[in-house]
Design a protein around this motif. Structure first.
Motif, PDB file in Angstrom:
ATOM      1  N   PHE A  47      -4.488  -6.480 -15.300  1.00  0.00           N
ATOM      2  CA  PHE A  47      -5.623  -7.323 -14.937  1.00  0.00           C
ATOM      3  C   PHE A  47      -5.904  -7.250 -13.437  1.00  0.00           C
ATOM      4  N   VAL A  48      -4.852  -7.291 -12.637  1.00  0.00           N
ATOM      5  CA  VAL A  48      -5.012  -7.224 -11.180  1.00  0.00           C
ATOM      6  C   VAL A  48      -5.548  -5.853 -10.759  1.00  0.00           C
ATOM      7  N   ILE A  49      -5.076  -4.794 -11.406  1.00  0.00           N
ATOM      8  CA  ILE A  49      -5.599  -3.460 -11.114  1.00  0.00           C
ATOM      9  C   ILE A  49      -7.087  -3.400 -11.448  1.00  0.00           C
ATOM     10  N   LEU A  50      -7.455  -3.959 -12.588  1.00  0.00           N
ATOM     11  CA  LEU A  50      -8.872  -3.983 -12.969  1.00  0.00           C
ATOM     12  C   LEU A  50      -9.685  -4.757 -11.935  1.00  0.00           C
ATOM     13  N   LEU A  51      -9.189  -5.906 -11.508  1.00  0.00           N
ATOM     14  CA  LEU A  51      -9.888  -6.678 -10.475  1.00  0.00           C
ATOM     15  C   LEU A  51     -10.034  -5.880  -9.179  1.00  0.00           C
ATOM     16  N   ALA A  52      -8.982  -5.174  -8.798  1.00  0.00           N
ATOM     17  CA  ALA A  52      -9.031  -4.363  -7.575  1.00  0.00           C
ATOM     18  C   ALA A  52     -10.081  -3.268  -7.699  1.00  0.00           C
ATOM     19  N   LEU A  53     -10.122  -2.618  -8.841  1.00  0.00           N
ATOM     20  CA  LEU A  53     -11.115  -1.561  -9.048  1.00  0.00           C
ATOM     21  C   LEU A  53     -12.538  -2.115  -9.060  1.00  0.00           C
ATOM     22  N   LEU A  54     -12.715  -3.263  -9.691  1.00  0.00           N
ATOM     23  CA  LEU A  54     -14.052  -3.886  -9.715  1.00  0.00           C
ATOM     24  C   LEU A  54     -14.475  -4.300  -8.310  1.00  0.00           C
ATOM     25  N   ARG A  55     -13.552  -4.843  -7.552  1.00  0.00           N
ATOM     26  CA  ARG A  55     -13.853  -5.234  -6.174  1.00  0.00           C
ATOM     27  C   ARG A  55     -14.225  -4.011  -5.334  1.00  0.00           C
ATOM     28  N   GLU A  56     -13.472  -2.945  -5.482  1.00  0.00           N
ATOM     29  CA  GLU A  56     -13.753  -1.727  -4.731  1.00  0.00           C
ATOM     30  C   GLU A  56     -15.106  -1.125  -5.151  1.00  0.00           C
ATOM     31  N   ALA A  57     -15.414  -1.193  -6.437  1.00  0.00           N
ATOM     32  CA  ALA A  57     -16.709  -0.670  -6.905  1.00  0.00           C
ATOM     33  C   ALA A  57     -17.851  -1.492  -6.329  1.00  0.00           C
ATOM     34  N   ARG A  58     -17.649  -2.799  -6.232  1.00  0.00           N
ATOM     35  CA  ARG A  58     -18.679  -3.681  -5.657  1.00  0.00           C
ATOM     36  C   ARG A  58     -18.898  -3.381  -4.178  1.00  0.00           C
ATOM     37  N   TRP A  59     -17.783  -3.095  -3.457  1.00  0.00           N
ATOM     38  CA  TRP A  59     -17.883  -2.790  -2.031  1.00  0.00           C
ATOM     39  C   TRP A  59     -18.577  -1.460  -1.790  1.00  0.00           C
ATOM     40  N   SER A  60     -18.421  -0.512  -2.713  1.00  0.00           N
ATOM     41  CA  SER A  60     -18.984   0.814  -2.481  1.00  0.00           C
ATOM     42  C   SER A  60     -20.465   0.900  -2.850  1.00  0.00           C
ATOM     43  N   SER A 119      -2.492   4.332  -0.659  1.00  0.00           N
ATOM     44  CA  SER A 119      -3.812   4.841  -0.265  1.00  0.00           C
ATOM     45  C   SER A 119      -4.625   3.793   0.483  1.00  0.00           C
ATOM     46  N   THR A 120      -4.217   2.525   0.394  1.00  0.00           N
ATOM     47  CA  THR A 120      -4.927   1.467   1.110  1.00  0.00           C
ATOM     48  C   THR A 120      -4.387   1.278   2.528  1.00  0.00           C
ATOM     49  N   LEU A 121      -3.267   1.906   2.847  1.00  0.00           N
ATOM     50  CA  LEU A 121      -2.656   1.716   4.164  1.00  0.00           C
ATOM     51  C   LEU A 121      -3.535   2.155   5.335  1.00  0.00           C
ATOM     52  N   PRO A 122      -4.310   3.243   5.222  1.00  0.00           N
ATOM     53  CA  PRO A 122      -5.151   3.613   6.370  1.00  0.00           C
ATOM     54  C   PRO A 122      -6.137   2.517   6.794  1.00  0.00           C
ATOM     55  N   SER A 123      -6.554   1.685   5.865  1.00  0.00           N
ATOM     56  CA  SER A 123      -7.498   0.623   6.222  1.00  0.00           C
ATOM     57  C   SER A 123      -6.791  -0.686   6.561  1.00  0.00           C
ATOM     58  N   LEU A 124      -5.462  -0.647   6.652  1.00  0.00           N
ATOM     59  CA  LEU A 124      -4.676  -1.859   6.888  1.00  0.00           C
ATOM     60  C   LEU A 124      -5.074  -2.563   8.184  1.00  0.00           C
ATOM     61  N   ARG A 125      -5.335  -1.813   9.233  1.00  0.00           N
ATOM     62  CA  ARG A 125      -5.664  -2.445  10.524  1.00  0.00           C
ATOM     63  C   ARG A 125      -6.960  -3.238  10.476  1.00  0.00           C
ATOM     64  N   LYS A 126      -7.958  -2.693   9.822  1.00  0.00           N
ATOM     65  CA  LYS A 126      -9.238  -3.409   9.855  1.00  0.00           C
ATOM     66  C   LYS A 126      -9.394  -4.440   8.745  1.00  0.00           C
ATOM     67  N   THR A 127      -8.764  -4.236   7.602  1.00  0.00           N
ATOM     68  CA  THR A 127      -8.971  -5.182   6.496  1.00  0.00           C
ATOM     69  C   THR A 127      -7.728  -5.978   6.125  1.00  0.00           C
ATOM     70  N   GLY A 128      -6.579  -5.601   6.625  1.00  0.00           N
ATOM     71  CA  GLY A 128      -5.351  -6.303   6.288  1.00  0.00           C
ATOM     72  C   GLY A 128      -4.754  -5.777   4.986  1.00  0.00           C
ATOM     73  N   VAL A 129      -3.721  -6.439   4.536  1.00  0.00           N
ATOM     74  CA  VAL A 129      -3.011  -6.033   3.325  1.00  0.00           C
ATOM     75  C   VAL A 129      -3.947  -6.163   2.124  1.00  0.00           C
ATOM     76  N   ASP A 130      -3.950  -5.172   1.282  1.00  0.00           N
ATOM     77  CA  ASP A 130      -4.722  -5.252   0.045  1.00  0.00           C
ATOM     78  C   ASP A 130      -3.853  -5.973  -0.982  1.00  0.00           C
ATOM     79  N   TRP A 131      -4.051  -7.265  -1.109  1.00  0.00           N
ATOM     80  CA  TRP A 131      -3.199  -8.106  -1.949  1.00  0.00           C
ATOM     81  C   TRP A 131      -3.280  -7.740  -3.420  1.00  0.00           C
ATOM     82  N   TYR A 132      -4.422  -7.232  -3.857  1.00  0.00           N
ATOM     83  CA  TYR A 132      -4.549  -6.824  -5.254  1.00  0.00           C
ATOM     84  C   TYR A 132      -3.553  -5.700  -5.578  1.00  0.00           C
ATOM     85  N   TRP A 133      -3.581  -4.657  -4.735  1.00  0.00           N
ATOM     86  CA  TRP A 133      -2.709  -3.512  -5.014  1.00  0.00           C
ATOM     87  C   TRP A 133      -1.249  -3.848  -4.764  1.00  0.00           C
ATOM     88  N   LEU A 134      -0.986  -4.709  -3.793  1.00  0.00           N
ATOM     89  CA  LEU A 134       0.394  -5.131  -3.559  1.00  0.00           C
ATOM     90  C   LEU A 134       0.899  -5.932  -4.764  1.00  0.00           C
TER      91      LEU A 134
END
Length: 158
Positions: free
Chosen positions: A144-157, A72-87
């Motif tokens: 833990f990494v999934i939690l960090l990814a979700l927290l980061r995404e919540a902060r961005w939104s 689901s993060t692939l559509p934003s790959l061009r502008k933000t790069g690889v989502d290292w958390y989800w990878l």
């Protein structure tokens, strides 16, 4: 909406799998180590399969939903790069599940079939314990990494 839901389900499944692995490492494997070898074989023959039927789906669902979350993060790959958390979460979960065919399938089959000699049980329990801690650590890190990814995404939104 589906991407967000898959990420939350990935966290729930990964966390559930982690808790189950911790309990297995701390309670079940320690009890095997203290049993007489034949009692450990009998315990595994009776309860090992039901335990696997509870644990494996959590790990498999964590893998599926972390893959969906990564995709689901692939559509934003061009502008933000690889989502290292989800990878990282996907790779940790994949490595955790990869241990099933690499080690646990054969080891568990020895116990299920009663093909292990009682004299070999203590050494095999120690190997099982080591590999179970390896997958426990990877699963906890994935959660833990999934939690960090979700927290980061919540902060961005916000």
């Amino acid at each position: 909406m589906i991407a967000r839901l898959s990420k939350l389900v990935a966290l729930l499944c990964s966390s559930g799998f982690s808790v189950g692995l911790i309990l297995t490492s701390v309670v079940i494997v320690e009890s095997w180590a203290s049993m007489e070898p034949t009692a450990a074989i009998d315990w595994f023959a009776e309860f090992g399969l039901p335990l696997g039927f509870v644990m494996v789906p959590f790990g498999a669902l964590a893998l599926v939903f972390s893959a969906v979350a990564l995709l689901s993060t692939l559509p934003s790959l061009r502008k933000t790069g690889v989502d290292w958390y989800w990878l990282a979460a996907f790779m940790l979960t994949a490595c955790t599940m990869l241990l099933l065919p690499l080690y646990f399938w054969d080891a568990n089959t020895l116990f299920f079939d009663g093909a292990i000699l009682p004299a070999d049980v203590p050494a095999e329990v120690q190997r099982w314990k080591f590999w179970n801690w390896m997958r426990t650590i990877m699963s906890v890190l994935a959660s833990f990494v999934i939690l960090l990814a979700l927290l980061r995404e919540a902060r961005w939104s916000v």
